[in-house]
Motif scaffolding. Structure first.
Motif, mmCIF file in Angstrom:
data_model
loop_
_atom_site.group_PDB
_atom_site.id
_atom_site.type_symbol
_atom_site.label_atom_id
_atom_site.label_comp_id
_atom_site.label_asym_id
_atom_site.label_seq_id
_atom_site.Cartn_x
_atom_site.Cartn_y
_atom_site.Cartn_z
ATOM 1 N N PRO A 7 2.816 6.806 -1.745
ATOM 2 C CA PRO A 7 1.644 6.078 -1.242
ATOM 3 C C PRO A 7 0.924 5.388 -2.399
ATOM 4 O O PRO A 7 0.420 6.043 -3.302
ATOM 5 C CB PRO A 7 0.777 7.184 -0.635
ATOM 6 C CG PRO A 7 1.161 8.413 -1.391
ATOM 7 C CD PRO A 7 2.591 8.238 -1.798
ATOM 8 N N GLU A 18 0.826 -1.203 0.000
ATOM 9 C CA GLU A 18 0.000 0.000 0.000
ATOM 10 C C GLU A 18 0.863 1.257 0.000
ATOM 11 O O GLU A 18 0.352 2.359 -0.142
ATOM 12 C CB GLU A 18 -0.897 0.021 1.242
ATOM 13 C CG GLU A 18 -1.878 -1.118 1.305
ATOM 14 C CD GLU A 18 -2.607 -1.176 2.635
ATOM 15 O OE1 GLU A 18 -2.263 -0.408 3.562
ATOM 16 O OE2 GLU A 18 -3.520 -2.001 2.752
ATOM 17 N N HIS A 19 2.159 1.077 0.188
ATOM 18 C CA HIS A 19 3.062 2.212 0.310
ATOM 19 C C HIS A 19 4.460 1.769 -0.130
ATOM 20 O O HIS A 19 4.887 0.668 0.204
ATOM 21 C CB HIS A 19 3.101 2.672 1.776
ATOM 22 C CG HIS A 19 3.667 4.021 1.953
ATOM 23 N ND1 HIS A 19 2.881 5.125 2.100
ATOM 24 C CD2 HIS A 19 4.937 4.457 1.994
ATOM 25 C CE1 HIS A 19 3.648 6.188 2.237
ATOM 26 N NE2 HIS A 19 4.899 5.802 2.173
ATOM 27 N N TYR A 70 2.710 3.463 -8.976
ATOM 28 C CA TYR A 70 3.988 4.167 -9.036
ATOM 29 C C TYR A 70 4.504 4.217 -10.472
ATOM 30 O O TYR A 70 4.950 5.261 -10.950
ATOM 31 C CB TYR A 70 5.014 3.484 -8.129
ATOM 32 C CG TYR A 70 6.414 4.003 -8.315
ATOM 33 C CD1 TYR A 70 6.771 5.260 -7.833
ATOM 34 C CD2 TYR A 70 7.377 3.253 -8.981
ATOM 35 C CE1 TYR A 70 8.053 5.759 -8.011
ATOM 36 C CE2 TYR A 70 8.648 3.735 -9.161
ATOM 37 C CZ TYR A 70 8.989 4.984 -8.678
ATOM 38 O OH TYR A 70 10.261 5.468 -8.869
ATOM 39 N N ASP A 93 9.183 8.585 -1.246
ATOM 40 C CA ASP A 93 8.077 8.068 -0.436
ATOM 41 C C ASP A 93 6.824 8.138 -1.309
ATOM 42 O O ASP A 93 6.375 9.228 -1.665
ATOM 43 C CB ASP A 93 7.943 8.937 0.812
ATOM 44 C CG ASP A 93 6.886 8.437 1.770
ATOM 45 O OD1 ASP A 93 6.353 7.335 1.550
ATOM 46 O OD2 ASP A 93 6.595 9.148 2.746
#
Length: 159
Positions: free
Chosen positions: A43, A28-29, A49, A41
């Protein structure tokens, strides 16, 4: 089996893997190690991504190109339309995408079946070795199939 255990785990996981399908199911991250020692970083999962990276690259390319004059505007709009057509899956790619969507659960099932057989305790050493080799081979095939599925899924997301 590992995936189901990890998804039910209540704590924090740090996962390092090349298996994109596995990442998308559990993550999830992200903390992404980029060039120059920078850690990003993010999320979301790996597919999100990757799509974000493509959008950023496209925006950077658009900003890098100089403003076009009015005389080239019709040619530019035609090039844009052709570029949009390239971002859609072809008939062959669509057929491949559908085939991969059917193949992934079959491979997952085969891996689970082999893991179940290996953990049953009923196999001798030779059978265990063969099952282990088959699991490794099936996992490698699963990774290749998943990677191709992600490539084709990204094409549809861009269009």
């Amino acid at each position: 089996m590992l995936e189901s255990y990890l998804s039910s785990f209540e704590g924090v996981l740090i996962i390092v893997t090349h298996d994109r399908y596995f990442l998308d199911k559990l993550v999830e991250h992200l903390f992404v190690f980029e060039r120059g020692g920078h850690i990003r970083d993010f999320p979301g999962n790996f597919t999100q991504y990757r799509l974000q990276q493509e959008v950023e690259a496209q925006q950077a390319a658009e900003q890098a190109t100089p403003q076009e004059t009015k005389s080239t505007a019709p040619a530019a709009s035609q090039a844009t339309r052709q570029g949009n057509r390239k971002k859609r899956r072809s008939y062959r790619e669509e057929q491949e995408f559908q085939q991969l969507e059917q193949q992934i659960p079959q491979l997952e099932g085969r891996i689970a079946e082999l893991e179940q057989r290996m953990s049953s305790g009923s196999l001798n050493n030779e059978e265990l070795l063969k099952a282990g080799e088959e699991i490794a081979q099936t996992q490698q095939e699963m990774e290749q199939v998943s990677e191709r599925w992600f490539e084709l899924a990204a094409i549809e997301e861009e269009a």
